[in-house]
Every structure is written in structure tokens, then in C-alpha cells.
Scaffold this motif. Structure first.
Motif, mmCIF file in Angstrom:
data_model
loop_
_atom_site.group_PDB
_atom_site.id
_atom_site.type_symbol
_atom_site.label_atom_id
_atom_site.label_comp_id
_atom_site.label_asym_id
_atom_site.label_seq_id
_atom_site.Cartn_x
_atom_site.Cartn_y
_atom_site.Cartn_z
ATOM 1 N N GLU A 252 0.825 -1.198 0.000
ATOM 2 C CA GLU A 252 0.000 0.000 0.000
ATOM 3 C C GLU A 252 0.866 1.258 0.000
ATOM 4 O OE1 GLU A 252 -3.439 2.151 2.767
ATOM 5 O OE2 GLU A 252 -2.121 0.579 3.570
ATOM 6 N N ARG A 253 1.898 1.277 0.860
ATOM 7 C CA ARG A 253 2.788 2.448 0.901
ATOM 8 C C ARG A 253 3.494 2.637 -0.444
ATOM 9 N NH1 ARG A 253 3.903 0.441 6.167
ATOM 10 N NH2 ARG A 253 5.794 -0.584 5.382
ATOM 11 N N SER A 254 3.935 1.548 -1.050
ATOM 12 C CA SER A 254 4.610 1.643 -2.349
ATOM 13 C C SER A 254 3.680 2.175 -3.420
ATOM 14 C CB SER A 254 5.135 0.256 -2.757
ATOM 15 O OG SER A 254 6.083 -0.219 -1.809
ATOM 16 N N ALA A 255 2.406 1.694 -3.379
ATOM 17 C CA ALA A 255 1.443 2.166 -4.381
ATOM 18 C C ALA A 255 1.155 3.649 -4.201
ATOM 19 C CB ALA A 255 0.153 1.351 -4.271
ATOM 20 N N ARG A 256 1.025 4.083 -2.938
ATOM 21 C CA ARG A 256 0.783 5.503 -2.690
ATOM 22 C C ARG A 256 1.953 6.343 -3.193
ATOM 23 N NH1 ARG A 256 -1.285 4.077 2.516
ATOM 24 N NH2 ARG A 256 0.698 4.775 3.448
ATOM 25 N N GLU A 257 3.173 5.865 -3.001
ATOM 26 C CA GLU A 257 4.351 6.604 -3.450
ATOM 27 C C GLU A 257 4.390 6.692 -4.974
ATOM 28 O OE1 GLU A 257 7.621 8.910 -3.147
ATOM 29 O OE2 GLU A 257 6.342 8.190 -1.514
ATOM 30 N N ARG A 258 4.065 5.551 -5.599
ATOM 31 C CA ARG A 258 4.037 5.575 -7.076
ATOM 32 C C ARG A 258 2.950 6.519 -7.574
ATOM 33 N NH1 ARG A 258 4.646 -0.034 -6.378
ATOM 34 N NH2 ARG A 258 2.421 -0.352 -6.847
ATOM 35 N N ALA A 259 1.785 6.562 -6.884
ATOM 36 C CA ALA A 259 0.691 7.444 -7.299
ATOM 37 C C ALA A 259 1.103 8.900 -7.146
ATOM 38 C CB ALA A 259 -0.560 7.151 -6.455
ATOM 39 N N ARG A 260 1.790 9.219 -6.028
ATOM 40 C CA ARG A 260 2.246 10.596 -5.834
ATOM 41 C C ARG A 260 3.262 10.981 -6.914
ATOM 42 N NH1 ARG A 260 1.962 9.278 -0.215
ATOM 43 N NH2 ARG A 260 4.167 8.657 -0.257
ATOM 44 N N THR A 261 4.167 10.070 -7.239
ATOM 45 C CA THR A 261 5.176 10.349 -8.273
ATOM 46 C C THR A 261 4.514 10.576 -9.630
ATOM 47 O OG1 THR A 261 6.812 9.008 -7.086
ATOM 48 C CG2 THR A 261 7.219 9.435 -9.435
ATOM 49 N N ALA A 262 3.540 9.700 -9.931
ATOM 50 C CA ALA A 262 2.843 9.850 -11.219
ATOM 51 C C ALA A 262 2.064 11.154 -11.264
ATOM 52 C CB ALA A 262 1.904 8.661 -11.428
ATOM 53 N N ASP A 263 1.426 11.517 -10.160
ATOM 54 C CA ASP A 263 0.679 12.780 -10.128
ATOM 55 C C ASP A 263 1.598 13.975 -10.332
ATOM 56 O OD1 ASP A 263 -1.898 14.194 -9.539
ATOM 57 O OD2 ASP A 263 -0.716 14.954 -7.834
ATOM 58 N N ARG A 264 2.784 13.915 -9.702
ATOM 59 C CA ARG A 264 3.733 15.011 -9.858
ATOM 60 C C ARG A 264 4.204 15.126 -11.307
ATOM 61 N NH1 ARG A 264 6.624 13.451 -6.197
ATOM 62 N NH2 ARG A 264 8.238 12.333 -7.362
ATOM 63 N N ARG A 265 4.446 14.006 -11.931
ATOM 64 C CA ARG A 265 4.899 14.018 -13.325
ATOM 65 C C ARG A 265 3.801 14.535 -14.258
ATOM 66 N NH1 ARG A 265 7.625 8.351 -14.618
ATOM 67 N NH2 ARG A 265 8.056 9.463 -16.586
ATOM 68 N N VAL A 266 2.528 14.165 -13.898
ATOM 69 C CA VAL A 266 1.408 14.670 -14.713
ATOM 70 C C VAL A 266 1.339 16.183 -14.612
ATOM 71 C CG1 VAL A 266 -1.109 14.788 -14.861
ATOM 72 C CG2 VAL A 266 0.035 12.580 -14.704
ATOM 73 N N ARG A 267 1.486 16.715 -13.403
ATOM 74 C CA ARG A 267 1.426 18.164 -13.246
ATOM 75 C C ARG A 267 2.568 18.845 -14.013
ATOM 76 N NH1 ARG A 267 0.194 16.700 -7.893
ATOM 77 N NH2 ARG A 267 2.328 17.233 -7.218
ATOM 78 N N GLU A 268 3.766 18.259 -13.917
ATOM 79 C CA GLU A 268 4.900 18.834 -14.662
ATOM 80 C C GLU A 268 4.636 18.812 -16.174
ATOM 81 O OE1 GLU A 268 8.222 16.554 -13.436
ATOM 82 O OE2 GLU A 268 8.394 17.524 -11.456
#
Length: 295
Positions: free
Chosen positions: A258-274
Motif C-alpha cells: 500500500e505504501r509503495s502504491a501511494r508513493e508511485r501514485a504521488r510520483t505519477a501525479d507530480r509528473r502529470v502536473r509537470e
């Protein structure tokens, strides 16, 4: 506060509880202003382990007390009358009954949470032998207030044993100096009465012995069933413990995932915003260039 009631209560306790309870009873008697009672209670001695087991037998199995007392009376009568046939029969019953009662005492001690060893059990058996040999010992044992084990009176067990081992064909005739005089009719009738009573007592003791054996067998069966139940429950506990360990490990793995998935989701969200920002910047630049060319 009654002395007998206090004594019965104290000797019903386990040995390690006796001293503190006695001190409490002494203090209560003094508070009540009864110094004489306090002194009497203070004289009560802590029971040894063998004495405690003997008291426990008397208190927990009151129905077993009377058969042993009757057997002791029968043995003493037969010994007094020099009836070797009767002594042999009663002695066989004596050994069987003492073994059964001794085993009962040991089982009761285990159930009371205070197992006894072989040495203590022998002291219990010696106490039971003393009960058969001596009326005073029988009375002390039946009270359930022994402070120490009893010892059989010298002479009685030896005579009984010799009566068992010495066959009728090898019995020695008493010398003229020691031969008993022929009893009169009244004495003979009294002797026959006592022997008849001894036989009745022996029969009653034999019935009690069979009942005790049946009870001991039932207790043994119940113990075995309880042991099997404990084993089954222990196996179930082991299975549940292993299952709990596996579940905890799976839970930890799930939390890590779960923690790994949340981290990947945050990373993907940041990349989407960029990417959104880059796309907006590029669109703005393209619009400026297009406007410049139109002019």
C-alpha cells in the motif's frame, strides 16, 4: 469464634497457606478479647506435606474413612484372638485398601495443585497402617487435623505379617508356660461374636475397596480423556498461532505494498502536473509565434 471450627479451617488449607492463616486467626481471637482461644490456636502446628495429604483424603473422601476404621477393628480383634486364618484374609484386604487409599491421596494432592513424591506417599501409607494398628491413631487421622504423619505401633504389623506367611501346618504349639488357658463359655461366645463382626467388617471393607477401585478407574479414564482433550486443544492453539503469524506477515506485506502504491501514485501525479505545465508553456509559445507570423 470456635476453636474446632478454626482448626478445621486451618487444616483444610495447603501447607504454605497455614502459617499466615493461623496468625490471622490468632489476631482475630485477641481482637475479640479471647486470649485463651488465641493461645490455643497458636499451638496448632503447620502440617507436613504427608500429613496434609492424609487430611485431604479424610476431608475429600469421607466415605472412605469408615471402611478403614472398621477394617482396623477387625484386624485388632483377630490379632487379639490369635485367629491366623482371619488375620491372613484381613491382611490381604489391608494391603489392597491401603494401596487404593494411598493412590487416592496422591491423586487428590495433584488435583489440589500440590503433587507429592514417592517418599511422601510412603509416609501416607505408614499413616494408614498406623490407623489400622492403633485406635488412638485412627481417631487422630479421622479428625483430619494431623500435623505430622503417623507410625504404626510396634508389634501389630509384625504379628499380622507372620500370620500371613506362616502356614497352618508349620504353626508351633505354645509351650505350657505360655499357652493360653481354655476360655469359658462366655469368653468363647464373646470371641465368636467378635470374629463374626470382624468378618462383616472385612466384607464391608472389601465392598468399599471394589467401589474405590471402580472410582479410581473412572478417575483414570477421565484423566486420560482430559489429557487427550488438552492435546487436541494444544494442536489447535499451535495451528492458530501459525495462522496468526502468517496473517501478520501478509498484513505487513499488504501495508508495504500500500505504501509503495501511494508513493508511485504521488510520483505519477507530480509528473502529470509537470507535463501539464510543459504543455501549457509550449502552447503559449506556439500561440505567440503564430501571432507574430500573422503580423
Amino acid at each position: 469464634m470456635d476453636f474446632d471450627a478454626v482448626a478445621d479451617e486451618l487444616y483444610a488449607l495447603r501447607p504454605e497457606e497455614f502459617t499466615a492463616a493461623r496468625a490471622s486467626a490468632v489476631a482475630a481471637a485477641r481482637t475479640a478479647g479471647d486470649r485463651e482461644l488465641a493461645e490455643r490456636i497458636g499451638t496448632l502446628r503447620k502440617p507436613s506435606l504427608a500429613a496434609w495429604a492424609s487430611n485431604l483424603l479424610v476431608r475429600s473422601r469421607p466415605g472412605d474413612v469408615e471402611p478403614l476404621l472398621r477394617l482396623g477393628e477387625g484386624l485388632r480383634h483377630a490379632h487379639h484372638a490369635l485367629d491366623r486364618t482371619q488375620l491372613r484374609e484381613l491382611s490381604r484386604q489391608q494391603h489392597a485398601l491401603i494401596r487404593a487409599l494411598s493412590a487416592q491421596a496422591r491423586q487428590l494432592a495433584v488435583e489440589a495443585g500440590h503433587p507429592i513424591g514417592e517418599g511422601v506417599q510412603r509416609e501416607v501409607e505408614n499413616t494408614l497402617h498406623a490407623v489400622l494398628a492403633d485406635p488412638g491413631a485412627a481417631q487422630a487421622w479421622a479428625s483430619g487435623r494431623l500435623a505430622k504423619p503417623l507410625s504404626a505401633a510396634v508389634g501389630f504389623p509384625a504379628v499380622a505379617a507372620s500370620a500371613v506367611t506362616e502356614s497352618a501346618g508349620t504353626q508351633r504349639r505354645p509351650s505350657a508356660a505360655t499357652a493360653p488357658s481354655r476360655p469359658g463359655r462366655k469368653a468363647g461366645e464373646e470371641q465368636r461374636r467378635r470374629l463374626a463382626q470382624a468378618r462383616r467388617d472385612a466384607e464391608a471393607a472389601d465392598r468399599e475397596l471394589r467401589a474405590l477401585k471402580d472410582e479410581a478407574a473412572a478417575a483414570g479414564k477421565a484423566t486420560e480423556e482430559a489429557k487427550q482433550q488438552v492435546s487436541r486443544l494444544q494442536r489447535r492453539v499451535d495451528e492458530l498461532t501459525e495462522e496468526l503469524a502468517r496473517t501478520r506477515e501478509e498484513h505487513q506485506q499488504a501495508r508495504f505494498a500500500e505504501r509503495s502504491a501511494r508513493e508511485r501514485a504521488r510520483t505519477a501525479d507530480r509528473r502529470v502536473r509537470e507535463a501539464d505545465r510543459k504543455a501549457a508553456t509550449a502552447a503559449a509559445q506556439l500561440e505567440r509565434l503564430t501571432s507574430s507570423d500573422d503580423r
